[in-house]
Design an enzyme around this catalytic site. Sequence first.
Site, PDB file in Angstrom:
ATOM      1  N   ASP A   1      -2.591   8.631  -7.120  1.00 49.09           N
ATOM      2  CA  ASP A   1      -3.180   7.342  -7.481  1.00 49.09           C
ATOM      3  C   ASP A   1      -3.592   7.381  -8.953  1.00 49.09           C
ATOM      4  O   ASP A   1      -4.144   8.378  -9.415  1.00 49.09           O
ATOM      5  CB  ASP A   1      -4.390   7.068  -6.579  1.00 49.09           C
ATOM      6  CG  ASP A   1      -4.837   5.622  -6.652  1.00 49.09           C
ATOM      7  OD1 ASP A   1      -4.712   4.922  -5.639  1.00 49.09           O
ATOM      8  OD2 ASP A   1      -5.306   5.199  -7.728  1.00 49.09           O
TER       9      ASP A   1
ATOM     10  N   ASN B   1      -5.743  -0.202   3.249  1.00 48.16           N
ATOM     11  CA  ASN B   1      -6.526  -1.406   3.010  1.00 48.16           C
ATOM     12  C   ASN B   1      -5.670  -2.616   3.380  1.00 48.16           C
ATOM     13  O   ASN B   1      -4.453  -2.601   3.179  1.00 48.16           O
ATOM     14  CB  ASN B   1      -6.931  -1.494   1.531  1.00 48.16           C
ATOM     15  CG  ASN B   1      -7.897  -0.391   1.144  1.00 48.16           C
ATOM     16  OD1 ASN B   1      -8.697   0.051   1.960  1.00 48.16           O
ATOM     17  ND2 ASN B   1      -7.813   0.079  -0.092  1.00 48.16           N
TER      18      ASN B   1
ATOM     19  N   HIS C   1       0.583   1.005   1.779  1.00 45.45           N
ATOM     20  CA  HIS C   1       0.500   2.380   1.299  1.00 45.45           C
ATOM     21  C   HIS C   1      -0.661   3.068   1.984  1.00 45.45           C
ATOM     22  O   HIS C   1      -1.720   2.468   2.189  1.00 45.45           O
ATOM     23  CB  HIS C   1       0.339   2.426  -0.220  1.00 45.45           C
ATOM     24  CG  HIS C   1      -0.692   1.484  -0.739  1.00 45.45           C
ATOM     25  ND1 HIS C   1      -0.453   0.131  -0.902  1.00 45.45           N
ATOM     26  CD2 HIS C   1      -1.975   1.680  -1.100  1.00 45.45           C
ATOM     27  CE1 HIS C   1      -1.541  -0.453  -1.347  1.00 45.45           C
ATOM     28  NE2 HIS C   1      -2.491   0.471  -1.477  1.00 45.45           N
TER      29      HIS C   1
ATOM     30  N   HIS D   1      -3.529   5.818   1.857  1.00 44.98           N
ATOM     31  CA  HIS D   1      -4.310   6.630   0.924  1.00 44.98           C
ATOM     32  C   HIS D   1      -4.640   7.971   1.601  1.00 44.98           C
ATOM     33  O   HIS D   1      -5.113   7.985   2.748  1.00 44.98           O
ATOM     34  CB  HIS D   1      -5.639   5.951   0.588  1.00 44.98           C
ATOM     35  CG  HIS D   1      -5.531   4.680  -0.201  1.00 44.98           C
ATOM     36  ND1 HIS D   1      -5.841   4.603  -1.543  1.00 44.98           N
ATOM     37  CD2 HIS D   1      -5.163   3.420   0.155  1.00 44.98           C
ATOM     38  CE1 HIS D   1      -5.677   3.361  -1.977  1.00 44.98           C
ATOM     39  NE2 HIS D   1      -5.271   2.610  -0.960  1.00 44.98           N
TER      40      HIS D   1
HETATM   41  P1  5GP Z   1      -5.109  -0.804  -2.580  1.00 48.58           P
HETATM   42  O1  5GP Z   1      -6.399  -1.224  -3.202  1.00 48.58           O
HETATM   43  O2  5GP Z   1      -4.051  -1.895  -2.650  1.00 48.58           O
HETATM   44  O3  5GP Z   1      -5.242  -0.227  -1.216  1.00 48.58           O
HETATM   45  O4  5GP Z   1      -4.617   0.424  -3.438  1.00 48.58           O
HETATM   46  C1  5GP Z   1      -3.860   0.312  -4.582  1.00 48.58           C
HETATM   47  C2  5GP Z   1      -4.011   1.633  -5.295  1.00 48.58           C
HETATM   48  O5  5GP Z   1      -2.948   1.766  -6.202  1.00 48.58           O
HETATM   49  C3  5GP Z   1      -5.305   1.738  -6.090  1.00 48.58           C
HETATM   50  O6  5GP Z   1      -6.033   2.867  -5.649  1.00 48.58           O
HETATM   51  C4  5GP Z   1      -4.837   1.866  -7.543  1.00 48.58           C
HETATM   52  O7  5GP Z   1      -5.636   2.762  -8.287  1.00 48.58           O
HETATM   53  C5  5GP Z   1      -3.418   2.367  -7.382  1.00 48.58           C
HETATM   54  N1  5GP Z   1      -2.496   1.922  -8.430  1.00 48.58           N
HETATM   55  C6  5GP Z   1      -2.387   0.678  -8.947  1.00 48.58           C
HETATM   56  N2  5GP Z   1      -1.388   0.619  -9.848  1.00 48.58           N
HETATM   57  C7  5GP Z   1      -0.853   1.866  -9.892  1.00 48.58           C
HETATM   58  C8  5GP Z   1       0.208   2.437 -10.649  1.00 48.58           C
HETATM   59  O8  5GP Z   1       0.872   1.790 -11.452  1.00 48.58           O
HETATM   60  N3  5GP Z   1       0.467   3.755 -10.448  1.00 48.58           N
HETATM   61  C9  5GP Z   1      -0.244   4.508  -9.556  1.00 48.58           C
HETATM   62  N4  5GP Z   1       0.112   5.786  -9.433  1.00 48.58           N
HETATM   63  N5  5GP Z   1      -1.256   3.993  -8.825  1.00 48.58           N
HETATM   64  C10 5GP Z   1      -1.554   2.699  -8.990  1.00 48.58           C
END
Ligand code: 5GP
Length: 108
Positions: free
Chosen positions: A29, A86, A99, A101
């Site tokens: 992440d 999430n 995705h 985590h």
């Molecule tokens: P969500 O909040 O949708 O469950 O998680 C999205 C996650 O993707 C977040 O923890 C954020 O830090 C991560 N993230 C967002 N954009 C990128 C990216 O371009 N590259 C990587 N490696 N992680 C990302």
Amino acid sequence: MSTIFKQIIDKKIETNLIYEDKLCLAFNDKNPIAPIHILIVPKKEIPTINDLTEEDKNLIGHLIFTAKNIAKEKNIEETGYRLFFNCNEDGGQTIFHIHLHLVGGKKL
Ligand code: 5GP
């Protein structure tokens, strides 16, 4: 418009992969909330957990199984870790391509 994760899957954005197979890939992440924060992402585009169908059951199992293997490789299997998806706004979802985590390396 494709999500950032779709662009990573299609190798349009360079990302250091921790794991890849025909169904999913895993990478760090970019804003980690713990020493280990890895995302396990299916190659199939599914916007939210609400969009899962019967045919995705094995895929979801595969993501969890992959996370378990990565936790072992990262030596956090005994200390422990958290796995979560999430979903939508109240769940804190920001990228609409599901995705898993994998978070660990400290007491959560
Ligand atoms: P969500 O909040 O949708 O469950 O998680 C999205 C996650 O993707 C977040 O923890 C954020 O830090 C991560 N993230 C967002 N954009 C990128 C990216 O371009 N590259 C990587 N490696 N992680 C990302």
